[in-house]
Design a protein around this motif. Structure first.
Motif, short mmCIF file in Angstrom:
data_model
loop_
_atom_site.label_atom_id
_atom_site.label_comp_id
_atom_site.label_asym_id
_atom_site.label_seq_id
_atom_site.Cartn_x
_atom_site.Cartn_y
_atom_site.Cartn_z
N GLY A 1 12.54 -17.62 27.93
CA GLY A 1 13.11 -17.55 29.28
C GLY A 1 12.57 -16.39 30.10
O GLY A 1 12.77 -16.34 31.31
N CYS A 2 11.88 -15.44 29.47
CA CYS A 2 11.25 -14.32 30.18
C CYS A 2 12.23 -13.58 31.08
O CYS A 2 11.87 -13.15 32.19
CB CYS A 2 10.05 -14.78 31.00
SG CYS A 2 8.71 -15.41 30.02
N GLY A 3 13.49 -13.50 30.68
CA GLY A 3 14.46 -12.77 31.49
C GLY A 3 15.44 -13.67 32.22
O GLY A 3 16.43 -13.20 32.76
N SER A 4 15.18 -14.98 32.23
CA SER A 4 16.10 -15.88 32.92
C SER A 4 17.18 -16.40 31.97
O SER A 4 18.02 -17.21 32.36
CB SER A 4 15.34 -17.06 33.55
OG SER A 4 14.62 -17.75 32.56
N ILE A 5 17.15 -15.97 30.71
CA ILE A 5 18.18 -16.33 29.74
C ILE A 5 18.69 -15.04 29.11
O ILE A 5 17.90 -14.16 28.78
CB ILE A 5 17.61 -17.23 28.62
CG1 ILE A 5 16.97 -18.49 29.22
CG2 ILE A 5 18.70 -17.62 27.64
CD1 ILE A 5 16.28 -19.37 28.20
N GLU A 6 20.01 -14.94 28.98
CA GLU A 6 20.58 -13.76 28.34
C GLU A 6 21.43 -14.17 27.15
O GLU A 6 22.31 -15.01 27.25
CB GLU A 6 21.46 -12.99 29.34
CG GLU A 6 22.09 -11.76 28.69
CD GLU A 6 23.00 -11.00 29.65
OE1 GLU A 6 23.00 -11.34 30.86
OE2 GLU A 6 23.69 -10.09 29.18
N ALA B 1 7.30 -9.75 31.62
CA ALA B 1 8.35 -10.61 31.05
C ALA B 1 9.19 -9.80 30.08
O ALA B 1 10.42 -9.90 30.07
CB ALA B 1 7.72 -11.82 30.36
N ASN C 1 11.58 -7.66 31.90
CA ASN C 1 12.69 -8.46 32.44
C ASN C 1 13.72 -8.77 31.35
O ASN C 1 14.91 -8.75 31.59
CB ASN C 1 12.16 -9.77 33.03
CG ASN C 1 11.48 -9.56 34.37
OD1 ASN C 1 11.72 -8.56 35.04
ND2 ASN C 1 10.61 -10.49 34.74
N ILE C 2 13.22 -9.08 30.15
CA ILE C 2 14.12 -9.40 29.04
C ILE C 2 14.93 -8.15 28.67
O ILE C 2 16.15 -8.22 28.47
CB ILE C 2 13.33 -9.90 27.81
CG1 ILE C 2 12.66 -11.25 28.13
CG2 ILE C 2 14.24 -10.05 26.59
CD1 ILE C 2 11.62 -11.70 27.12
N ARG D 1 17.61 -7.41 31.23
CA ARG D 1 18.74 -8.33 31.09
C ARG D 1 19.62 -7.96 29.90
O ARG D 1 20.81 -8.22 29.89
CB ARG D 1 18.17 -9.74 30.93
CG ARG D 1 19.18 -10.85 31.05
CD ARG D 1 19.36 -11.27 32.51
NE ARG D 1 20.51 -12.14 32.65
CZ ARG D 1 20.43 -13.43 32.97
NH1 ARG D 1 19.26 -13.98 33.19
NH2 ARG D 1 21.52 -14.16 33.09
N HIS D 2 19.04 -7.39 28.84
CA HIS D 2 19.80 -7.17 27.62
C HIS D 2 20.22 -5.72 27.38
O HIS D 2 21.05 -5.46 26.52
CB HIS D 2 19.03 -7.69 26.41
CG HIS D 2 18.98 -9.19 26.35
ND1 HIS D 2 18.02 -9.93 26.99
CD2 HIS D 2 19.79 -10.10 25.75
CE1 HIS D 2 18.23 -11.22 26.78
NE2 HIS D 2 19.31 -11.35 26.03
N ASP E 1 19.99 -18.94 33.67
CA ASP E 1 19.81 -19.04 35.12
C ASP E 1 19.45 -20.48 35.47
O ASP E 1 19.11 -21.28 34.60
CB ASP E 1 18.69 -18.11 35.58
CG ASP E 1 19.12 -16.65 35.50
OD1 ASP E 1 20.29 -16.40 35.17
OD2 ASP E 1 18.27 -15.78 35.77
N ARG E 2 19.45 -20.76 36.78
CA ARG E 2 19.22 -22.16 37.12
C ARG E 2 17.78 -22.61 36.85
O ARG E 2 17.53 -23.79 36.67
CB ARG E 2 19.63 -22.46 38.57
CG ARG E 2 18.88 -21.73 39.63
CD ARG E 2 19.52 -22.00 41.00
NE ARG E 2 18.85 -21.23 42.03
CZ ARG E 2 17.76 -21.65 42.65
NH1 ARG E 2 17.25 -22.82 42.36
NH2 ARG E 2 17.21 -20.89 43.58
N ASN E 3 16.82 -21.68 36.78
CA ASN E 3 15.46 -22.09 36.45
C ASN E 3 15.22 -22.13 34.94
O ASN E 3 14.10 -22.29 34.49
CB ASN E 3 14.43 -21.19 37.14
CG ASN E 3 14.55 -19.76 36.69
OD1 ASN E 3 15.56 -19.37 36.08
ND2 ASN E 3 13.55 -18.95 36.96
N ALA E 4 16.26 -21.94 34.15
CA ALA E 4 16.10 -21.96 32.69
C ALA E 4 17.00 -23.00 32.06
O ALA E 4 17.34 -22.92 30.89
CB ALA E 4 16.40 -20.58 32.12
#
Lengths: 336, 325
Positions: B280-285, A310, A313-314, A317-318, B238-241
């Protein structure tokens, strides 16, 4: 507004009495004769006035039914006393006093008249009790579905699920639940043939009753609270190292203190180890991640890996620095 | 609902209520129905003209006002009240359920009364449920403190807080609002009225000391109010978040056809937003501000290596210290 004729409230009360008292369905002509209203020279507007009155009474819950009348094709109107009247509730004086107290404490809007209906034929309340308590519940989102839930009518509505996909649902409404500021409908989804949870704010159309009353039986064993919380997973036990500040968050989930394991890094000042039962990775890893460096998963390695994944992934994304294939995140907060 | 319709709803209940209570006073009636005596007088004037003479087989209602006492006759057509509507019934049961949850142990008659009310209204248990589960023990303690008017020591986690802080408060009132129990209290530390969410109370201890302040009536559930120095945050979900949208009070939400959305909001606590983004573990920025991005990068770096030595408090502070109140 008509200048002559009785005020509207008197018209509505008398119309109710006329329909309630008659043993047979009344045609519009019968109603005119019995009440002495709707006699305007303009027959069209008299009829419209009657239709409006009828609709307003229905809004109040007066169960006006339309039946075939005995004469010709004029519709007949009737109110069944059994459907109109609230039957006696047989409250003891202690019970009615307790209810009156609860009503006063709750101070919830729009409940006074309903309580007066309940207490109309009960003894007057006595006693007093001083607790400062108030209840504000906005049931406005339920207006559209209240009849169907209580009357057990199947409803249909367009629904957008958590993934943003919309389709038409057909549901036997079992219960309505509020959690936080969200309202949920729990019911049997006909297409999926399973009990599902629907958020009111994801309904794209107003739920519409598609059957008459008592269309289904509400099962005794539906656990509404469990339905809202999602399927129960047995989960697993994990061992977590926690900073002093994260301990309350872990304890709130039922974590139990453990001795610091010997084969791991030294415990920083104030850090403790604890065991957490019933950890369901798909659901709970995102919560661990949100605690950041205040916690560290000591065992099992699979959960520690999920946290690390996780994190990457974060970072991907950043920062744009992506190591390895990015997988779908473990975030799974929603149902349906 | 129009004014006239409301009046009719009340009058259809007033008649059976009065038939059971011949000689009730105007003030008693006004209290029971929650309206002014003037309104009741007007209702009675209208009712005096109601009833169906002659053809209906009945007669006009007889409504007499002697002094301030009310007598009603010839109104047997309306001897029982109209059933509450479905939404009236739900609203009533919801309010009564909440009180029963808090006071049921003190007032046993309330539980038996609720059983009868549910039967009469056709609302079985669990048909409507607004009570957050799992909070009952804390809420019961708060209730005891409010009743006995004794001070409380609270361990409380504020919204921007990382860990609980101790507070000494005079408990004033308990309120259920939008599915959350709140304690409205005087905070001795902050020296002013404060609202506390019961689900953020970690522990509560009732003290021997009696509350020293008099309750104030106004109660407002706490709402975020923007003040100078707050940050404007832009986040891509993202749509899952999409749960993120419900977790905050967005200023704007820009929906896209693929289910993703851009959310903008104001906040007084970037660490709180950072926590949600991490969830969000990567599904939110976090797109802006840069300070939030750096915070998230630092937090993620601190947990990226499961084999690294544990740095204790250093990592968290380094990640968020730039603006942690």
């Amino acid at each position: 507004m008509t200048v002559s004729g009785p005020p509207k409230v008197e018209r509505l009360v008398n119309l109710t009495i006329a329909l309630l008292e008659s043993r047979r369905p009344l045609t519009f002509a019968d109603i005119k004769r019995k009440t002495g209203f709707y006699g305007q020279s303009d027959a069209e507007s008299a009829r419209r006035m009657f239709e409006r009155d009828k609709d307003e009474l229905r809004q109040l819950g007066v169960p006006i039914e339309i039946r075939d009348s005995l004469y010709g094709d004029e519709p007949g109107y009737v109110v069944s006393r059994a459907r109109y009247e609230l039957s006696d509730i047989d409250l003891t004086i202690e019970e009615v006093s307790a209810l009156a107290l609860a009503m006063r404490l709750a101070a919830a809007e729009g409940t006074r008249l309903a309580f007066a209906k309940l207490a109309a034929r009960a003894p007057d309340p006595v006693g007093d009790h001083d607790v400062r308590l108030s209840v504000a519940v906005d049931v406005a989102p339920l207006e559209a579905i209240a009849d169907a839930v209580i009357g057990r009518q199947t409803v249909s509505f367009d629904y957008r699920n958590a993934d943003g996909v919309a389709d038409l649902r057909r549901v036997d409404p079992y219960a309505v639940v509020q959690r936080g500021s969200n309202w949920y409908l729990v019911g049997h989804d006909h297409v999926r043939d399973d009990v599902r949870t629907f958020r009111f704010d994801r309904m794209l159309s107003q739920p519409r009753a598609v059957t008459s009353a008592e269309a289904f039986t509400r099962p005794d064993d539906v656990d509404v609270r469990a339905a809202i919380q999602g399927p129960e997973h047995p989960g697993e036990a994990i061992l977590v190292a926690s900073s002093p500040t994260a301990r309350w968050a872990l304890e709130a989930r039922g974590a139990v203190a453990q001795p610091w394991p010997r084969n791991t890094h030294q415990a920083p000042e104030g850090w403790t180890a604890c065991e957490l039962q019933g950890f369901e990775p798909r659901r709970d890893v995102s919560w661990l991640v949100s605690l950041g460096p205040d916690v560290r998963v000591l065992a099992p390695p699979s959960v520690a890996e999920m946290v690390a994944e996780a994190a990457s992934n974060i970072l991907c994304r950043h920062t744009g620095e992506c190591t390895g294939p990015s997988t779908e995140s473990a975030s799974n907060k929603d149902q349906s | 609902m129009s004014r006239a319709t409301e009046d009719v709803a009340r009058m259809l209940t007033l008649i059976p209520w009065l038939l059971e209570r011949q000689g009730a006073s105007l003030s008693e009636i006004a209290t029971a129905f929650g309206v002014s005596e003037l309104t009741i007088r007007r209702d009675l004037e209208h009712l005096d003209y109601c009833g169906l003479p002659g053809l209906g087989g009945g007669d006009l209602f007889e409504v007499d006002l002697i002094g301030d006492r009310v007598l009603v006759n010839m109104a047997d057509e309306l001897r029982r009240p109209l059933k509450p509507t479905a939404s009236e019934a739900l609203r009533l049961v919801v309010a009564l359920d909440a009180v029963t949850e808090v006071l049921g142990a003190d007032i046993p008659a309330l539980r038996s009364a609720m059983g009868k009310v549910r039967d009469a209204l056709g609302i079985p248990e669990r048909l409507v449920d607004v009570l957050p589960s799992g909070q009952t023990p804390i809420v019961a303690q708060v209730r005891d403190a409010v009743t006995s008017q004794r001070q409380i020591e609270l361990e409380y986690v504020g919204r921007g807080d990382r860990d609980p802080r101790r507070r000494r408060v005079d408990p004033w009132s308990l309120r259920l609002d939008d599915g959350v129990w709140y304690l409205y209290a005087y905070d001795h530390g902050a020296q002013g009225p404060r609202t506390f969410r019961c689900d953020r109370m970690v522990a509560i201890e009732i003290q021997d000391e009696i509350a020293t302040t008099a309750p104030e009536e106004t109660f407002e559930p706490p709402r975020y109010q923007r003040s100078t120095g707050d940050d404007y945050v832009v986040v891509e979900v993202d749509r899952n978040a999409r749960w993120f949208i419900d977790a905050v009070e967005p200023e704007t939400v820009e929906e896209r056809s693929d289910g993703t959305a851009q959310v903008a909001l104001w906040t007084d606590s970037l660490p709180w937003v950072a926590r949600l983004v991490m969830m969000g573990c990567g599904s939110i920025e976090a797109a802006a501000p840069q300070q939030l991005r750096s915070m998230i990068v630092a937090l993620a770096q601190a947990i990226a290596d499961p084999a690294a030595p544990i740095k204790g408090d250093v990592a968290y502070t380094a990640a968020t210290e730039s603006k942690d109140a």
